[in-house]
Write a protein that holds these residues in place. Structure first.
Motif, short mmCIF file in Angstrom:
data_model
loop_
_atom_site.label_atom_id
_atom_site.label_comp_id
_atom_site.label_asym_id
_atom_site.label_seq_id
_atom_site.Cartn_x
_atom_site.Cartn_y
_atom_site.Cartn_z
N VAL A 196 -14.72 -24.96 -48.29
CA VAL A 196 -16.11 -24.92 -47.90
C VAL A 196 -15.64 -25.18 -46.46
O VAL A 196 -16.33 -24.41 -45.57
CB VAL A 196 -16.69 -26.18 -48.21
CG1 VAL A 196 -18.24 -26.27 -47.31
CG2 VAL A 196 -17.02 -26.03 -49.80
N LEU A 197 -14.93 -26.07 -45.62
CA LEU A 197 -14.84 -26.19 -44.10
C LEU A 197 -14.36 -25.12 -43.56
O LEU A 197 -14.70 -24.68 -42.51
CB LEU A 197 -14.14 -27.55 -43.89
CG LEU A 197 -14.73 -28.89 -44.28
CD1 LEU A 197 -13.72 -29.98 -43.95
CD2 LEU A 197 -15.86 -29.14 -43.48
N ALA A 198 -13.14 -24.42 -44.26
CA ALA A 198 -12.48 -23.33 -43.71
C ALA A 198 -13.72 -22.13 -43.85
O ALA A 198 -13.99 -21.28 -42.65
CB ALA A 198 -11.56 -22.78 -44.63
N LEU A 199 -14.44 -21.90 -44.49
CA LEU A 199 -15.66 -20.86 -44.68
C LEU A 199 -16.68 -21.03 -43.73
O LEU A 199 -17.25 -20.21 -42.95
CB LEU A 199 -16.50 -20.76 -46.00
CG LEU A 199 -15.42 -20.11 -47.14
CD1 LEU A 199 -16.16 -20.32 -48.43
CD2 LEU A 199 -15.27 -18.67 -46.97
N LEU A 200 -16.82 -22.32 -43.19
CA LEU A 200 -17.79 -22.57 -42.10
C LEU A 200 -17.04 -22.55 -40.95
O LEU A 200 -17.76 -22.11 -39.86
CB LEU A 200 -18.16 -24.20 -42.25
CG LEU A 200 -19.11 -24.51 -43.45
CD1 LEU A 200 -19.57 -26.14 -43.30
CD2 LEU A 200 -20.40 -23.53 -43.50
N ALA A 201 -15.96 -22.81 -40.99
CA ALA A 201 -15.14 -22.71 -39.40
C ALA A 201 -15.25 -21.13 -39.23
O ALA A 201 -15.05 -20.62 -38.15
CB ALA A 201 -13.50 -22.96 -39.77
N LEU A 202 -15.00 -19.97 -40.27
CA LEU A 202 -15.10 -18.75 -39.90
C LEU A 202 -16.42 -18.58 -39.25
O LEU A 202 -16.45 -17.31 -38.49
CB LEU A 202 -14.88 -18.04 -41.33
CG LEU A 202 -13.78 -18.04 -41.91
CD1 LEU A 202 -13.76 -17.41 -43.13
CD2 LEU A 202 -12.69 -17.39 -40.72
N ARG A 203 -17.43 -19.22 -39.06
CA ARG A 203 -18.67 -18.97 -38.45
C ARG A 203 -18.80 -19.23 -37.12
O ARG A 203 -19.75 -19.37 -36.50
CB ARG A 203 -19.74 -19.65 -39.43
CG ARG A 203 -19.82 -18.92 -40.77
CD ARG A 203 -20.88 -19.90 -41.75
NE ARG A 203 -21.40 -19.04 -42.62
CZ ARG A 203 -20.93 -18.56 -43.82
NH1 ARG A 203 -19.46 -19.00 -43.89
NH2 ARG A 203 -21.15 -18.07 -44.78
#
Lengths: 211, 301
Positions: A196-203
């Motif tokens: 989840v954190l990685a997917l948010l970091a992509l943003r």
């Protein structure tokens, strides 16, 4: 990462195109039908003894885990479009709503089949941090579910996009809820939180500007 | 195979299949059937205990050495070699040494004890154990006067226990009791259930059962018992001392920080089964409450 890195120029483009074209042919209502199958199957399995010795916990955990998968799937739509040019945007509403319905199911199993006692439910929500956090994630998703329709998008304009960013927080809270409920040190919930954190970091602007 | 009963009986003589499946009907009279003297009113279990099915008991286990899922132990514990088995008894005892399980069992008086097992995770089931009192074993080893506590250790064999790859706890799993708790007549060393050898997932070949404490105190597959003066290291307390105390007596008025201990889910009750109120000391208060006279149970959880 442009096409020049690919051994066969154009292959990746063709693949992306094929996925996008294929996806366009799938009506979105199919997702709702397919998405309804697992919970129904789970309930029947629970009734008929297919979920083992403790069907209540099995249903509760499975619904929660599937809800996390769906939240993560929803968070994948934008990065897929941005970094892989795969456009699954038209499925995002169905995925998001399914995630919400699965969370409702997870919550209902907890309320009706697991805890059952109203006073204890309230005490748990207020006193148990992992339940408080899980409930907070659910509450955050209510306005998103209510406004997941074309009418609301038209009415709300730019505010709709702002509002729906709450899903970022809800997904983090959902994963934290999982991390907090296990005993001892366990990897699985941490992996969910990491994803989840990685997917948010992509943003993050630094990453999303680079294309 | 049938290690426990070999010398005296065959499995089917002790409790034949049809009989134990029908156990519910004759449970009340079980104590008198020669399965072992369940002596005296002091050992009376909470009344009306209906054992869970063999299926329930052997497919819903917490045995993290084989994985953290409830069905993992049933799936993976078959790899554990339980014969030969040695229990090292050391520390403050007259006869320290490696005790072969056969030797322990040859002199043990096997009884049946139907106990409710209350897990710290707020569920419970009822299990008909076969075993002997820990006191009888400790007496054989000869407890020396300086001993105040008993420490226990579970086998830790990475090649047989896939769960050891993960640092869920500081392996090997360790537990402990105060000496008076260990010597209490309710405290059992279990070697079987339903008249059969203990299945691996339930802690074969020999495990502790302390019915008034949360299940994790009842350490499985014991390889070492140490009599000592100091309070032993216990794995769950080490993992999180706020959540798991040394005593860990079942107590509906002291919540786990993350969940209530006031009620428990009844395993085997099905999808619409209900909860039951958790009993103080898991219903064994009459027998054990005096062990904790004058102690602040909110502090000594």
């Amino acid at each position: 990462m442009s096409d020049s890195t690919s051994a066969t120029p154009g292959l990746r483009d063709r693949l992306t195109q094929a996925i996008n074209q294929g996806a366009r042919r799938v009506p979105t209502w199919v997702l709702y039908i397919v998405g309804a199958v697992p919970p129904i199957w789970l309930f029947i399995a629970g009734l008929t003894g297919g979920l083992g010795v403790d069907p209540v916990k099995a249903m509760e955990h499975q619904m929660g885990e599937w809800a996390l998968w769906l939240l993560i799937a929803g968070l994948c739509i934008t990065p897929l479009r941005r970094f892989a040019r795969i456009n699954l945007l038209r499925f995002r509403r169905a995925i998001g709503l399914l995630a919400f319905f699965y969370i409702v199911g997870h919550l209902l199993v907890w309320l009706v089949l697991d805890v059952q006692i109203l006073s204890q439910i309230w005490r748990d929500i207020l006193k148990r941090p992992y339940i408080t956090i899980g409930m907070a994630a659910f509450v955050l998703l209510i306005p998103l579910a209510v406004t997941s329709n074309n009418f609301s998008i038209r009415q709300m304009g730019a505010r709709w996009r702002q509002l729906h960013k709450l899903v970022y927080l809800a997904a983090v809270l959902g994963a934290v809820h999982f991390v907090m409920l296990v005993k001892g040190f366990q990897y699985e919930p941490l992996i969910y939180l990491g994803v989840v954190l990685a997917l948010l970091a992509l943003r993050l602007p630094i990453l999303s500007r680079r294309r | 195979m049938s290690r426990i009963w070999k010398s005296q009986f065959k499995d089917h003589h002790v409790t034949d299949e049809a009989l134990y499946l029908n156990r519910r009907q004759w449970m009340a009279g079980a104590a008198g059937l020669g399965l072992g003297a369940i002596a005296g009113p002091a050992l009376a279990a909470p009344e009306g205990l209906e054992p869970n099915s063999y299926e329930d008991i052997t497919n819903y286990n917490n045995y993290y050495e084989f994985g953290t899922g409830k069905s993992d132990p049933a799936k993976y514990a078959h790899t554990l070699t339980t014969s030969p088995w040695t229990v090292t008894i050391d520390g403050l005892v007259d006869k320290p040494g490696d005790y072969q399980l056969e030797d322990i069992l040859a002199k043990a008086q096997i009884e049946e004890r139907i106990y409710r097992l209350r897990c710290v995770e707020a569920w419970s089931m009822v299990i008909p154990w076969n075993g002997f009192t820990l006191a009888s074993l400790l007496e054989r080893a000869g407890v020396q006067s300086g001993a105040k506590y008993v420490a226990f250790e579970t086998a830790a064999r990475p090649e047989e226990m896939p769960g050891l790859r993960y640092p869920v706890l500081d392996w090997p799993y360790r537990e402990g009791l105060r000496l008076d708790e260990a010597m209490h007549p309710l405290t059992l060393m279990a070697t079987g259930l339903y008249g059969k050898d203990l299945p691996n997932q339930n802690g074969a070949p020999i495990r502790l059962v302390v019915p008034w404490k949360y299940g994790f105190k009842s350490i499985k597959s014991i390889t070492r018992i140490t009599l000592q003066e100091d309070q032993p290291f216990t794995s769950w307390k080490d993992a999180n001392h706020r959540e798991y105390g040394f005593y860990s007596n079942v107590n509906p008025t002291v919540d786990h920080p993350r969940w209530s201990q006031a009620t428990e889910r009844v395993i085997g009750a099905g999808l619409f089964g209900s909860r039951r109120e958790t009993d103080m000391y898991n219903g064994y208060g009459e027998e054990v409450a005096s062990l904790y006279d004058g102690m602040d149970l909110q502090k000594n959880y």
